[in-house]
Motif scaffolding. Structure first.
Motif, short mmCIF file in Angstrom:
data_model
loop_
_atom_site.label_atom_id
_atom_site.label_comp_id
_atom_site.label_asym_id
_atom_site.label_seq_id
_atom_site.Cartn_x
_atom_site.Cartn_y
_atom_site.Cartn_z
N VAL A 94 2.93 -12.08 8.28
CA VAL A 94 4.06 -11.23 7.93
C VAL A 94 3.67 -10.24 6.82
CG1 VAL A 94 5.08 -12.86 6.28
CG2 VAL A 94 6.53 -11.20 7.44
N ILE A 95 2.82 -10.65 5.92
CA ILE A 95 2.36 -9.74 4.86
C ILE A 95 1.42 -8.70 5.45
CG2 ILE A 95 1.06 -9.59 2.69
CD1 ILE A 95 3.94 -10.83 2.48
N ARG A 96 0.56 -9.12 6.37
CA ARG A 96 -0.32 -8.16 7.04
C ARG A 96 0.51 -7.09 7.76
NH1 ARG A 96 -4.01 -11.74 10.56
NH2 ARG A 96 -3.69 -13.55 9.27
N GLU A 97 1.58 -7.50 8.41
CA GLU A 97 2.44 -6.54 9.11
C GLU A 97 3.05 -5.52 8.14
OE1 GLU A 97 2.79 -6.18 12.36
OE2 GLU A 97 1.45 -7.87 12.76
N ILE A 98 3.49 -5.97 6.99
CA ILE A 98 4.01 -5.06 5.97
C ILE A 98 2.92 -4.06 5.56
CG2 ILE A 98 4.78 -4.91 3.56
CD1 ILE A 98 6.20 -7.66 4.05
N LEU A 99 1.71 -4.57 5.37
CA LEU A 99 0.59 -3.71 4.97
C LEU A 99 0.22 -2.71 6.05
CD1 LEU A 99 -1.51 -6.47 3.23
CD2 LEU A 99 -0.60 -4.42 2.11
N PHE A 100 0.24 -3.13 7.32
CA PHE A 100 -0.07 -2.22 8.42
C PHE A 100 0.92 -1.05 8.43
CE2 PHE A 100 -1.75 -6.05 11.05
CZ PHE A 100 -2.95 -6.03 10.38
N LYS A 101 2.19 -1.35 8.29
CA LYS A 101 3.21 -0.29 8.29
C LYS A 101 3.03 0.64 7.09
CE LYS A 101 6.59 -3.04 10.78
NZ LYS A 101 7.76 -3.91 10.67
N ALA A 102 2.73 0.06 5.94
CA ALA A 102 2.54 0.88 4.74
C ALA A 102 1.33 1.79 4.87
CB ALA A 102 2.39 -0.03 3.51
N ALA A 103 0.24 1.28 5.44
CA ALA A 103 -0.97 2.10 5.61
C ALA A 103 -0.68 3.28 6.53
CB ALA A 103 -2.11 1.25 6.17
N GLU A 104 0.01 3.04 7.61
CA GLU A 104 0.36 4.12 8.54
C GLU A 104 1.28 5.14 7.88
OE1 GLU A 104 -0.53 5.00 11.71
OE2 GLU A 104 -2.08 3.47 11.49
N ARG A 105 2.28 4.65 7.17
CA ARG A 105 3.27 5.52 6.54
C ARG A 105 2.66 6.39 5.46
NH1 ARG A 105 6.22 1.83 4.13
NH2 ARG A 105 5.70 2.35 1.99
N THR A 106 1.77 5.82 4.66
CA THR A 106 1.23 6.52 3.50
C THR A 106 -0.17 7.10 3.73
OG1 THR A 106 0.27 4.50 2.58
CG2 THR A 106 2.54 5.07 1.92
N ARG A 107 -0.77 6.74 4.86
CA ARG A 107 -2.13 7.18 5.20
C ARG A 107 -3.16 6.74 4.17
NH1 ARG A 107 -0.64 13.18 7.50
NH2 ARG A 107 0.47 12.39 9.32
N ILE A 108 -2.96 5.58 3.60
CA ILE A 108 -3.93 4.99 2.68
C ILE A 108 -4.80 4.04 3.48
CG2 ILE A 108 -2.49 3.04 1.94
CD1 ILE A 108 -3.61 3.55 -0.92
N LEU A 109 -6.08 4.00 3.17
CA LEU A 109 -7.01 3.17 3.91
C LEU A 109 -6.84 1.70 3.52
CD1 LEU A 109 -9.17 3.33 6.04
CD2 LEU A 109 -10.84 3.72 4.24
#
Length: 160
Positions: free
Chosen positions: A23-38
């Motif tokens: 569930v934490i990985r899923e939050i991180l995946f969405k954040a990376a896509e949204r913010t374009r941070i690697l």
């Protein structure tokens, strides 16, 4: 794929992924896509990640602290590391990075020494036969605390 520091601009998020809840990985995946941070997940085993130019998975060899050592080698000032491993968090902070646990606890230069001392104390208790039980399951409040700290970090680094 081996990752080199030369292939990025700006801060990066590293995940000590062997023990990171899905569930934490899923939050991180969405954040990376949204913010374009690697975002790079480092683990001793292959971990499924979405196809994205912002999300990577790096598998390291098996062995004690191999993933942790790789994260420490690659982390730079201002990067964020997601980990429950207090010694790893201490090394990240020493290198100028930031660290948050999957429960949303922020490790800081002010609190990391105390956290290391408590970890060592609990390890001594366990090795002497005293069972303390494991941590409770990740709660909705934990997930929300994590997401809030992640959002604050992302807002701060996007304004640089």
């Amino acid at each position: 794929m081996a990752i080199d520091r030369d292939d990025k601009d700006g801060p990066r998020i590293w995940v000590d992924a062997d023990a990171c809840p899905v569930v934490i990985r899923e939050i991180l995946f969405k954040a990376a896509e949204r913010t374009r941070i690697l975002l790079t997940l480092v683990a001793n085993r292959a971990i499924q990640v979405p196809r994205s130019p912002y999300i990577r998975q790096q598998q390291v060899g098996s062995g004690f602290d191999v993933a942790d050592d790789e994260i420490v080698r690659l982390v730079s000032v201002g990067d964020l590391v997601i980990t429950s491993d207090i010694p790893l968090a201490a090394e990240v902070i020493e290198k100028g990075g930031e660290a948050i646990s999957p429960r949303g606890e922020c490790f800081t230069p002010e609190n990391i020494r105390g956290r290391l001392n408590m970890r060592d104390f609990m390890e001594t208790m366990r090795s002497s036969g005293i069972q303390s039980g494991g941590p409770p399951p990740l709660s909705k409040a934990d997930r929300q605390t994590f997401a809030n700290h992640l959002d604050r970090y992302l807002a701060r680094v996007s304004n640089r």
